[in-house]
Design a protein around this motif. Structure first.
Motif, short mmCIF file in Angstrom:
data_model
loop_
_atom_site.label_atom_id
_atom_site.label_comp_id
_atom_site.label_asym_id
_atom_site.label_seq_id
_atom_site.Cartn_x
_atom_site.Cartn_y
_atom_site.Cartn_z
N ARG A 85 -4.59 -6.95 -8.35
CA ARG A 85 -4.91 -8.33 -8.00
C ARG A 85 -4.58 -9.27 -9.15
NH1 ARG A 85 -8.64 -8.06 -3.97
NH2 ARG A 85 -9.06 -5.90 -3.55
N THR A 87 -14.28 0.16 -2.20
CA THR A 87 -12.83 0.21 -2.12
C THR A 87 -12.16 0.58 -3.43
OG1 THR A 87 -12.67 -2.09 -2.70
CG2 THR A 87 -12.80 -1.57 -0.37
N ARG A 89 -3.22 5.21 1.50
CA ARG A 89 -4.48 4.49 1.35
C ARG A 89 -4.61 3.82 0.00
NH1 ARG A 89 -9.58 7.72 3.66
NH2 ARG A 89 -8.79 8.00 5.76
N ARG A 146 -4.06 1.17 -2.62
CA ARG A 146 -3.68 -0.24 -2.58
C ARG A 146 -3.08 -0.59 -3.93
NH1 ARG A 146 -8.60 -2.72 -1.90
NH2 ARG A 146 -8.68 -2.26 0.30
N HIS A 179 0.84 -1.19 0.00
CA HIS A 179 0.00 0.00 0.00
C HIS A 179 0.86 1.22 0.00
CE1 HIS A 179 -2.44 -2.92 2.64
NE2 HIS A 179 -2.72 -3.14 1.38
N TYR A 182 -9.68 0.95 6.14
CA TYR A 182 -9.94 1.19 4.72
C TYR A 182 -9.30 0.10 3.88
CZ TYR A 182 -10.49 4.09 0.57
OH TYR A 182 -10.84 4.57 -0.64
N LEU A 183 -8.03 -0.21 4.22
CA LEU A 183 -7.31 -1.20 3.42
C LEU A 183 -7.78 -2.61 3.69
CD1 LEU A 183 -3.80 0.39 3.79
CD2 LEU A 183 -5.05 0.08 1.66
N SER A 184 -8.37 -2.84 4.89
CA SER A 184 -8.78 -4.20 5.20
C SER A 184 -10.10 -4.54 4.51
CB SER A 184 -8.91 -4.38 6.71
OG SER A 184 -10.02 -3.63 7.17
N MET A 185 -10.79 -3.53 3.98
CA MET A 185 -12.06 -3.81 3.28
C MET A 185 -11.76 -4.45 1.94
SD MET A 185 -14.56 -0.65 4.15
CE MET A 185 -15.29 -0.86 2.60
N ASP A 186 -11.38 -5.71 2.00
CA ASP A 186 -10.97 -6.41 0.79
C ASP A 186 -12.15 -7.10 0.16
OD1 ASP A 186 -8.74 -6.64 -0.73
OD2 ASP A 186 -7.54 -7.41 0.94
#
Lengths: 225, 246, 218
Positions: free
Chosen positions: B212, B244, B20, B22, B17, C213-217
Motif C-alpha cells: 500500500r 488480512t 491469495r 496481495r 494479487h 479473502y482479497l476483498s477484506m481490505d
C-alpha cells in the motif's frame, strides 16, 4: 525486421555456445552414454536385435534434445535475460524462431556424431542412403524441437520445470518418434521401400508445419502473464 | 518501430494479487517528464511488482496504468520503456560490446556498433568492451546493465535497486546519470530501500508498505526521518487485530 | 448448485442401479460369452473419455485466447474426468482383449492412441499440480497441443500396426444388445455431466473464497 530478430537471437545463442561449448559437450556425452546403455541392454551374442539401431538412435536424440532444451533455457533464466527479451519491442514469434533454429542446429551437430557411432556399434548400414537419412533426421529434429522449444520456454516460469519438460514433451512428440524410428528402419532393410519412406516423411513434414505454426501462434499468449 | 510518446504516466487504483497473496492494493500515483520518482519501502513492500507492472511484464488484477492519455500498448509502448532489473539482464559469456549490440538490435537500432560504442563510453568502459561480462566486477556489470537499459533512449526509465553493489564513486556517477536523464525529459522511476543514496535525488517519494501507499511527498528532504516515522506509525497500526495481514 | 442437480443425481443413481440388471439380462454373445458384457462399461466410458478430452481442448483454447477463468475451470474439471474415464477404458479394454485376442495388450491403433491421449491428460494434471502460479495458461497450451496431436498419433500408430473391431458395428447391433448399451451410455453421460458440474463448483467456490479473502481490505 522479423528476419533480423531471428538472426540476432540465433547468432547470440551460437556465440554463447561456441564460447562455452557446455551444452554441446554435456549433451553429446549424455547421448553416447544412452547409446552404450542400450547396447548393453539389447546386444546379445555380439549382435543387436533387428531394427534396434533405429530405435536407439532416436531415443538418444530425444534424450539429448531434452537435455539441450533444458540447458538452453536455464541459461536465459540465470541473469533473467529472457525477461529482457520479452521487454524488447521485438516480435515474440521471431524470438521463438531464433531459439528453435539454435536448438535444431545443436541437435543436428550431435546427430553427425551419433549416426556414425550407432552405425559402427550395431553394424547398421545407416549411411547407405545419406540423403534420405538426412531428410528424416532433419524433419524429425525440427518437429521435436518445435514442440520442445515452446514447452521449455513457457516452463521457465513454472516450478519443477526440469521434471515437467519431459513429462509434457514425450506424449506430444510420440508421432515424431514413431515416424523417425520406422522411417530409419526402412532404410536399414536390404531393399529400401521408397513408398514407405515417402509416407513417413510426409507425416513428419505435416507435423512440422502444424506444430511450428501452432507454436508461433501461441508463443505470445503463453509467454505473457 | 516508432516508440510511443507520452509525457506522464498515471497509476490508477492498481491492485495485483498472486493467488491469495496481495502484492499491491489500490496503488495510485502519477509520474511526470523531467522528474525522478522514488518508490521507497522495506523488502516485500511491493516495489518490484510495481515496476514489473509498469514495465508491462505483469498485468494488474484490477485498476489501470495509463501512459500519457492512454492508447499506448504492445511493442510501441515497450520500445519507449527501459528497465534496469534486479538482475543485470546480460549474457555473462558474451562481451560487453556483444551484449549491447544484441540488445540494440532487438530495439531496432540501425547502427549497432555506434550505439554500443556510445553506451560503453558513457559507462566509462570504452577500454573493456571486448572483455566477457563474466570477468567484470559487480559495479562494472551494473554500469553496463544501466547503459543496456538506456540504449534506445527510452521515455520511461524503470530501475530496481540500482545502487546495489556500487561503491560511493559509482553510486555518485549513477546519480549524475539519473539527473542527466531527468534533464533530458525522461520519466524516471526507481525503487530502492537505500534512503541515503536516494536523498537529494528524488523529486517525489512514494512510500510503500505491505503493498500500500502509506505516504507520498514532493521534493522530500530528510527522507530517513520521514521513513522511520512512517514505518513506526504503520507498524503499530498493523499490530491491531487484522485478519488480512497474515 | 443449479436446480437440476439433485433430481439428475437421483436419476443417475437409479440408472446406475438398473444398468447391471439390464446388462445381466442381455443375451450371451455367441463367441465371447460373459466377457462380452464388459463392453457395456468399456464403450460408454471410452465415449466419455473422448468427450472429456474434447471439452478440455476447446475450453483451453478459449481460455488461452479469451482469458475467461470459467473456461479454465471447465478445462481443468474435464481433464480430471478424462483421466478418470480413461482409466476405466484402459482397464476394461484389456479384460475384453484377453478373451478376444488372447493377450492383455495389443499395440492396436485405438488402444495406443487412447493411451497417449490419457498420458497427455495426466501430464496436464501434473503441470497444474506442480507447475506453481501461472500454470493455468501453460496447461491450456498443453491441451491445445494435445488436441492438435490426435490425428498425428492416430495416423502414425495406424501405419505402425492395427487391429481393432470397428465402431460401425454399433448401430447395427441387435436390440437385445443395443438397449443395455445405450442405457448405460446415457447413465455414463449423466454421470459425466454431474461430476463435471460438481468439480467446477468446487473451483468456483475456491475462486470465491479467494475473492472474498482479497476483498477484506482494511
Amino acid at each position: 525486421m522479423f528476419g533480423r530478430i531471428v538472426w540476432l537471437v540465433l547468432r547470440k545463442d551460437f556465440m554463447i555456445e561456441v564460447r562455452s561449448l557446455e551444452t554441446a559437450y554435456t549433451m553429446l556425452f549424455f547421448a553416447i552414454s544412452c547409446v552404450l546403455v542400450f547396447a548393453f541392454a539389447l546386444v546379445q551374442e555380439g549382435r543387436a536385435p533387428e531394427g534396434g539401431a533405429a530405435g536407439i538412435l532416436w531415443i538418444a536424440i530425444a534424450f539429448a534434445g531434452t537435455l539441450a532444451l533444458g540447458r538452453t533455457f536455464e541459461r536465459e533464466r540465470q541473469a533473467e535475460t529472457l525477461r529482457a527479451l520479452l521487454l524488447a519491442p521485438a516480435a515474440r514469434p521471431a524470438v521463438y524462431l531464433g531459439k528453435l533454429l539454435g536448438i535444431v542446429a545443436l541437435l543436428s551437430a550431435a546427430e553427425t556424431v551419433l549416426v556414425p557411432l550407432v552405425a559402427l556399434l550395431f553394424q547398421a548400414p545407416l549411411l547407405a542412403h545419406p540423403i534420405w537419412l538426412a531428410l528424416i533426421l532433419l524433419t524429425g529434429t525440427v518437429g521435436f524441437a518445435a514442440v520442445g522449444t515452446l514447452f521449455a520456454a513457457m516452463l521457465i516460469r513454472a516450478r519443477s520445470r526440469d521434471v515437467l519438460l519431459p513429462v509434457l514433451l514425450y506424449p506430444i512428440t510420440v508421432p515424431v518418434i514413431i515416424a523417425g524410428v520406422r522411417a530409419t528402419s526402412v532404410l536399414l532393410e536390404p531393399d529400401v521401400n521408397t513408398g514407405f519412406l515417402q509416407v513417413w516423411l510426409a507425416l513428419l513434414v505435416c507435423f512440422d508445419v502444424v506444430f511450428v505454426t501452432l507454436a508461433l501462434w501461441t508463443f505470445e499468449p503463453l509467454m505473457t502473464d | 518501430m516508432t516508440p510511443a510518446d507520452f509525457d506522464h504516466l498515471t497509476v490508477d487504483d492498481v491492485s495485483r494479487h498472486f493467488g491469495r497473496r496481495r502484492a499491491l492494493s489500490h496503488i495510485s500515483f502519477r509520474a511526470d517528464r523531467g522528474a525522478i520518482l522514488g518508490l521507497l519501502g522495506p523488502n516485500g513492500a511491493g516495489k518490484s511488482t510495481m515496476l514489473a507492472l509498469l514495465a508491462t511484464l505483469l498485468r494488474p488484477t484490477s485498476g489501470r496504468i495509463r501512459y500519457g492519455d492512454g492508447g499506448a500498448a504492445g511493442a510501441a509502448l515497450r520500445a519507449a520503456i527501459g528497465v534496469l532489473g534486479h538482475d543485470v539482464f546480460l549474457y555473462p559469456e558474451l562481451t560487453a560490446r556483444e551484449n549491447l549490440e544484441f540488445f540494440a538490435g532487438l530495439y531496432g537500432i540501425a547502427d549497432l556498433g555506434a550505439a554500443a560504442s556510445r553506451a560503453l563510453e558513457t559507462a566509462g568502459l570504452a577500454g573493456r568492451g571486448n572483455d566477457a561480462v563474466s570477468s567484470f566486477s559487480r559495479g562494472m556489470r551494473q554500469r553496463v546493465a544501466l547503459e543496456r537499459a538506456l540504449i534506445h533512449q527510452p521515455r520511461l526509465v524503470l530501475l530496481d535497486e540500482p545502487f546495489t553493489g556500487l561503491d560511493d564513486a559509482s553510486a555518485e556517477a549513477l546519480g549524475r546519470r539519473l539527473t542527466g536523464l531527468r534533464a533530458g525529459g525522461a520519466i524516471v522511476i526507481l525503487a530502492t530501500h537505500d534512503l541515503d543514496l536516494a536523498q537529494g535525488l528524488l523529486d517525489r517519494a512514494v512510500f510503500l508498505r505491505d503493498g500500500r501507499v502509506v505516504h507520498a511527498a514532493d521534493r522530500p528532504d530528510a527522507l530517513r526521518a520521514m521513513y522511520r516515522d512512517l514505518m513506526a506509525r504503520v507498524g503499530t497500526a498493523a499490530d491491531a487485530p487484522d485478519l488480512t495481514s497474515r | 448448485m443449479p436446480k437440476w442437480f439433485i433430481p439428475l443425481a437421483i436419476l443417475c443413481g437409479l440408472m446406475c442401479a438398473t444398468a447391471p440388471i439390464l446388462v445381466a439380462q442381455a443375451p450371451y454373445e455367441s463367441t465371447m460369452g460373459l466377457v462380452q458384457k464388459v463392453f457395456y462399461v468399456h464403450l460408454p466410458s471410452a465415449w466419455m473419455f473422448l468427450l472429456a478430452a474434447i471439452v478440455c481442448g476447446i475450453a483451453s483454447v478459449r481460455y488461452l485466447f479469451g482469458g475467461d477463468s470459467r473456461q479454465d475451470r471447465l478445462a481443468w474439471a474435464a481433464a480430471e474426468l478424462a483421466v478418470l474415464f480413461g482409466v476405466v477404458t484402459l482397464v476394461t479394454g484389456p479384460l475384453w482383449a484377453r478373451k478376444a485376442w488372447g493377450v492383455w495388450w495389443q499395440w492396436d491403433v485405438r488402444l495406443t492412441a487412447s493411451l497417449m491421449g490419457w498420458m497427455v491428460a495426466v501430464a496436464y494434471l501434473l503441470l497444474r499440480k506442480y507447475g506453481g502460479p501461472g500454470s493455468d495458461k501453460l496447461a491450456a497450451g498443453l491441451a491445445l497441443f494435445g488436441m492438435a496431436n490426435v490425428p498425428f498419433v492416430y495416423i502414425s500408430v495406424n501405419y505402425w500396426r492395427t487391429i481393432h473391431p470397428t465402431t460401425n458395428v454399433v448401430p447395427t447391433l441387435p436390440t437385445s444388445f443395443g438397449v443395455p448399451l445405450w442405457f448405460s451410455a446415457a447413465a455414463f453421460l449423466l454421470l459425466f455431466v454431474l461430476l463435471l458440474r460438481l468439480r467446477m463448483r468446487l473451483e468456483e467456490q475456491r475462486a470465491r473464497i479467494d475473492a472474498l479473502y482479497l476483498s477484506m481490505d482494511t
